[in-house]
Design a protein around this motif. Sequence first.
Motif, PDB file in Angstrom:
ATOM      1  N   HIS A  63       0.835  -1.212   0.000  1.00  0.00           N
ATOM      2  CA  HIS A  63       0.000   0.000   0.000  1.00  0.00           C
ATOM      3  C   HIS A  63       0.868   1.260   0.000  1.00  0.00           C
ATOM      4  O   HIS A  63       0.763   2.096   0.906  1.00  0.00           O
ATOM      5  N   THR A  66      -0.600   4.887   0.729  1.00  0.00           N
ATOM      6  CA  THR A  66      -1.102   5.289   2.034  1.00  0.00           C
ATOM      7  C   THR A  66       0.061   5.908   2.805  1.00  0.00           C
ATOM      8  O   THR A  66       1.093   5.271   3.002  1.00  0.00           O
ATOM      9  N   THR A  67      -0.100   7.151   3.207  1.00  0.00           N
ATOM     10  CA  THR A  67       0.973   7.881   3.879  1.00  0.00           C
ATOM     11  C   THR A  67       0.972   7.573   5.371  1.00  0.00           C
ATOM     12  O   THR A  67       0.081   7.998   6.105  1.00  0.00           O
ATOM     13  N   CYS A  68       1.978   6.826   5.793  1.00  0.00           N
ATOM     14  CA  CYS A  68       2.117   6.449   7.202  1.00  0.00           C
ATOM     15  C   CYS A  68       3.455   6.950   7.732  1.00  0.00           C
ATOM     16  O   CYS A  68       4.425   7.083   6.983  1.00  0.00           O
ATOM     17  N   ASP A 103      -2.028   9.693   6.650  1.00  0.00           N
ATOM     18  CA  ASP A 103      -3.163   8.795   6.841  1.00  0.00           C
ATOM     19  C   ASP A 103      -3.141   8.072   8.181  1.00  0.00           C
ATOM     20  O   ASP A 103      -4.193   7.856   8.787  1.00  0.00           O
ATOM     21  N   GLU A 142      -5.212   6.314  13.438  1.00  0.00           N
ATOM     22  CA  GLU A 142      -5.763   6.543  12.104  1.00  0.00           C
ATOM     23  C   GLU A 142      -6.160   8.010  11.984  1.00  0.00           C
ATOM     24  O   GLU A 142      -7.015   8.493  12.723  1.00  0.00           O
ATOM     25  N   THR A 144      -6.809   9.373   8.752  1.00  0.00           N
ATOM     26  CA  THR A 144      -7.766   9.335   7.649  1.00  0.00           C
ATOM     27  C   THR A 144      -8.673   8.144   7.906  1.00  0.00           C
ATOM     28  O   THR A 144      -8.184   7.001   7.944  1.00  0.00           O
ATOM     29  N   ALA A 147      -8.156   4.233   6.780  1.00  0.00           N
ATOM     30  CA  ALA A 147      -6.824   4.058   6.188  1.00  0.00           C
ATOM     31  C   ALA A 147      -6.085   2.828   6.705  1.00  0.00           C
ATOM     32  O   ALA A 147      -5.308   2.213   5.966  1.00  0.00           O
ATOM     33  N   VAL A 148      -6.280   2.438   7.959  1.00  0.00           N
ATOM     34  CA  VAL A 148      -5.482   1.370   8.549  1.00  0.00           C
ATOM     35  C   VAL A 148      -5.980  -0.022   8.164  1.00  0.00           C
ATOM     36  O   VAL A 148      -5.184  -0.914   7.866  1.00  0.00           O
ATOM     37  N   LEU A 151      -4.403  -1.981   5.204  1.00  0.00           N
ATOM     38  CA  LEU A 151      -2.943  -2.129   5.146  1.00  0.00           C
ATOM     39  C   LEU A 151      -2.545  -3.583   5.349  1.00  0.00           C
ATOM     40  O   LEU A 151      -3.022  -4.251   6.256  1.00  0.00           O
TER      41      LEU A 151
END
Length: 173
Positions: A63, A66-68, A103, A142, A144, A147-148, A151
């Motif tokens: 992913h 997705t910005t983590c 996110d 989380e 966003t 979002a999680v 993943l």
Amino acid sequence: MNQTDIEDILNVHLLAFGDEEGPEIAALARALLALPDTISISAQREGTIAGNVLFTPFVFRDHPGTTCYLLAPCAVLPKHQGSGVGKELMERSIDHLRSIGVDAVFVLGVPDFYPRYGYVPTDKQTPYPELLTIPESWMALELTPGAVAPLSGKPTAVEAFMHPELWDTSAYG
């Protein structure tokens, strides 16, 4: 950020983590501060940095969109612990990360501190899942909605965090 700020931040981590862990954590903080994508949030008291938290990219291979980020290290000078500096760091960092479109944030940390700010235990993998002996210490926030959950796959942290000993919780708790 100027060199004085960097030295002050390193001193916070050195003193907060004490003689045993402080030098290693300060060295880690120095390495992270040298990276262009590191986010550093500090809190001041009496005109000096009283606390600091760092965030670095944390990518789930399956992913990449997705910005983590990974939260670590987080430190408050001993004389300011228990006075709201940690709370300020958490609230300001959450607001900042949300404002730039992050996110989700992950942390391997104290299970009775981070949940105060919305972090919850997660079943998402760490880079070394076999070393996670205290599952409730691996948490996600989380930012966003939704979002999680999707993943999956093995995540990758910045190189400074890709050492197994940093993910081994067997010596704690």
